[in-house]
Design an enzyme around this catalytic site. Structure first.
Site, PDB file in Angstrom:
ATOM      1  CG  HIS A 111      -0.215   0.109   2.529  1.00  0.00           C
ATOM      2  ND1 HIS A 111       0.175  -1.013   3.237  1.00  0.00           N
ATOM      3  CD2 HIS A 111       0.204   1.176   3.248  1.00  0.00           C
ATOM      4  CE1 HIS A 111       0.789  -0.626   4.346  1.00  0.00           C
ATOM      5  NE2 HIS A 111       0.828   0.692   4.373  1.00  0.00           N
ATOM      6  CB  ALA A 112       1.007   4.379  -1.383  1.00  0.00           C
TER       7      ALA A 112
END
Length: 136
Positions: A51-52
């Site tokens: 994820h970011a």
């Protein structure tokens, strides 16, 4: 941050009774810490991350064992092998991260700038690429 990530050397106080490492917010790392968490008992073939964050910066530290962090800004990728409890990897907002290749007994400590907020996460890589292209 102009680079994908930055290794930060943390204070290591050497003592014959055992070493100590200290991190002070806004002094050793460029943000105030709102959340601290750690992952452990991770199978060697498992991955974490994927994820970011839109707003949240983080410092990742291998307090025990070793693991690989891959950072991706949508244009280039870079891998970091974290093995030392007195070094941390600063991860800026808008950077995709994956963690893998955990050694037996590895513990990943994360100091996060923001409290947990699901809306701050980008969990789909194609959505991440779209976010990156729109934020330029």
């Amino acid at each position: 941050m102009d680079q994908l990530g930055k290794i930060i050397s943390l204070k290591k106080i050497v003592d014959p009774r055992g070493n100590l490492t200290v991190v002070e917010q806004c002094k050793d790392i460029p943000f105030q810490v709102s959340r601290v968490y750690w992952t452990y008992d991770i199978p060697t073939d498992a991955g974490r991350g994927g994820h970011a964050h839109i707003h949240c910066r983080e410092l990742l530290v291998s307090v025990s064992g070793a693991f690989t962090v891959t950072l991706d800004n949508g244009h280039e990728k870079r891998q970091y092998l974290l093995t030392k409890p007195y070094e941390g990897l600063l991860v800026d907002k808008g950077i995709w991260r994956t963690l893998e290749n955990f050694s037996s007994g590895a513990v990943c400590l994360v100091l996060a700038e923001d409290s947990f907020d699901e809306s701050d996460y980008i969990r789909d890589y194609s959505s991440f690429l779209k976010f990156i292209s729109c934020s330029k």
